[in-house]
Design an enzyme around this catalytic site. Structure first.
Site, mmCIF file in Angstrom:
data_model
loop_
_atom_site.group_PDB
_atom_site.id
_atom_site.type_symbol
_atom_site.label_atom_id
_atom_site.label_comp_id
_atom_site.label_asym_id
_atom_site.label_seq_id
_atom_site.Cartn_x
_atom_site.Cartn_y
_atom_site.Cartn_z
ATOM 1 N N LYS A 166 5.537 -3.898 2.226
ATOM 2 C CA LYS A 166 4.452 -4.503 2.287
ATOM 3 C C LYS A 166 4.263 -5.872 1.207
ATOM 4 O O LYS A 166 3.785 -6.616 1.428
ATOM 5 C CB LYS A 166 3.234 -3.906 2.275
ATOM 6 C CG LYS A 166 3.019 -2.731 1.223
ATOM 7 C CD LYS A 166 1.751 -2.141 1.376
ATOM 8 C CE LYS A 166 1.781 -0.851 0.412
ATOM 9 N NZ LYS A 166 2.620 0.098 0.795
ATOM 10 N N LYS A 195 -1.677 -5.880 3.033
ATOM 11 C CA LYS A 195 -1.888 -5.456 4.238
ATOM 12 C C LYS A 195 -2.566 -6.449 5.084
ATOM 13 O O LYS A 195 -2.124 -6.962 6.261
ATOM 14 C CB LYS A 195 -2.260 -3.903 4.440
ATOM 15 C CG LYS A 195 -1.274 -2.913 3.986
ATOM 16 C CD LYS A 195 -1.770 -1.632 4.095
ATOM 17 C CE LYS A 195 -0.804 -0.654 3.580
ATOM 18 N NZ LYS A 195 -1.373 0.580 3.465
#
Length: 423
Positions: A102, A202
């Site tokens: 991520k 995210k």
């Protein structure tokens, strides 16, 4: 036969190996060709490995990245470097790449997708957000006809576990964090989780895809949960709310807002029932309406599930159907000072006539209307006051906080938390 190389054999990497070996027959029947793990890169030469992996273990990344026989590279090392360098090298060597990283995708996703396109290979990253919950591919494919207006979710299992323990077991933040560490849900340094940085990465990825606008983590307004006390949890419960760390991307006529912050949610809100280490994402599209994706947002096998799915998709997807970068809009990510919401305040002030009126006056002077004002208790002549405002701009809230703190009668502004009334 497709041959793959895996960079990393930690929690996720070992899960990928386990899942491929355990379900090899069904995976190969579904995808139509055998998958062979050619090499696995590890860093710790002293660590004991299973005998069946010894022949394919390597300590040299070039044996994977530069190996002509390897069709696809799986990056599950984590961290920005050397993962970013290895991903770039693999793409330039015409290898498909699947990653769960991520940090890399949130910062460099556009650049890497363009590099993959130039080299006519696939880059997939389903596991970078929400673990085993399918959300990247649904946004890019299943919901392609929709204009996405809002995306919000609980994207960090550690913080959700902590808040659940605080609520259900009447724990203070430090106690719940210690329990999360003991159970392996929190790292020894939990800063990325409890300060909201993990969720910010995210939601940056999700917002980029949902709104077709390049959003990087530095553009995400970020608050964590380390300022939340059990007192806030208790008062929220009494008023029909629960507190969650919510990541949200919101489209407006003027641009988009992207933020991570604790929020008081009505108990009827779908995210209120998401407990412990579970994650959930709500997507609102103009055609489909509201959808909710729910499940395990992290962990060895759920994340491995997403990685292996991406491996198969990458190997089966041709150039015509490749997932490319879709950040074609130039919309502005708006400053948080313009964001509008209701807010919860917990204030400690002298318990004497006129003080509440003075505090209320500060709100009024900053164009903030009050929805609810409650004096909870008084100890040693210090009253605890709970206030919920009507919707206002964050700029107004910041000014009011500064002015209330400056009042001689106020000893502390203990908490300021966003309130989401709608369900």
């Amino acid at each position: 036969m497709a041959k793959i190389g895996i960079l990393g054999l930690g929690t996720v990497g070992s899960g990928v190996v386990e899942l491929i070996l355990k379900n090899r027959d069904i995976i190969e029947r579904k995808c139509g060709f055998p998958i062979n793990i050619k090499k696995i890169l590890v860093r710790d030469e002293s660590k004991k490995r299973p005998d069946y992996l010894k022949e394919i273990i390597t300590y040299k990344p070039e044996e994977i990245i530069n190996e002509p026989e390897i069709d696809l590279v799986v990056e599950v090392m984590g961290g920005e470097e050397p993962a970013l360098t290895y991903i770039k090298q693999a793409l330039n060597n015409k290898k498909h790449v699947v990653t769960a990283n991520k940090e890399v995708i949130s910062k460099y996703g556009k650049e890497l997708l363009e590099l993959a396109q130039q080299n006519k290979v696939n880059l997939l990253f389903e596991a970078s957000v929400a673990g085993g919950i399918p959300i990247i591919i649904p946004l890019k494919e299943s919901l392609i006809a929709n204009e996405i207006n809002n995306i919000m979710g609980i994207l960090n299992g550690t913080t959700n576990f902590i808040l659940t323990q605080m609520e259900e077991n009447k724990m203070e933040f430090s106690e719940a964090l210690d329990l999360a560490k003991k159970l392996g849900y929190a790292e020894s340094d939990p800063s990325a989780d409890i300060k909201g940085f993990d969720a910010a990465r995210k939601i940056a990825i999700l917002s980029s895809i949902a709104f077709n606008v390049r959003v990087t983590p530095d553009k995400v307004y970020t608050e964590g949960i380390d300022g939340i006390s059990y007192t806030d949890i208790k008062y929220a419960q009494e008023m029909g709310f629960t507190i969650k760390l919510v990541a949200e991307g919101q489209r407006t006529d003027d641009g988009i807002f992207v933020l991570v912050a604790p929020v008081l949610l009505r108990k009827e809100h779908p995210l209120s029932s998401v407990k412990d280490v579970y994650n959930a994402v709500i997507v609102e599209g103009d055609a489909v309406g509201r959808l909710m994706f729910y499940g395990r947002g992290a962990g060895k096998m759920p994340t491995a599930s997403a990685v292996v799915s991406d491996i198969i998709k990458a190997l089966k997807t041709d150039e015509k159907n490749r997932l490319n970068c879709t950040c074609f809009r130039e919309e502005e990510v708006l400053p948080i000072k313009l964001f509008r919401s209701a807010y919860y305040f917990r204030i400690k002030a002298l318990d004497k006539p006129g003080v509440l009126s003075k505090i209320s006056g500060v709100f009024g002077q900053n164009n903030i209307n009050l929805y609810m004002v409650i004096q909870k208790n008084s100890v040693d002549n210090i009253a605890e006051i709970v206030i919920i405002t009507y919707e206002t701009s964050f700029k107004n809230i910041q000014r009011a906080v500064d002015e209330i703190k400056s009042l001689d009668e106020v000893s502390e502004v203990s908490s300021v938390i966003r309130v989401k009334e709608e369900v």
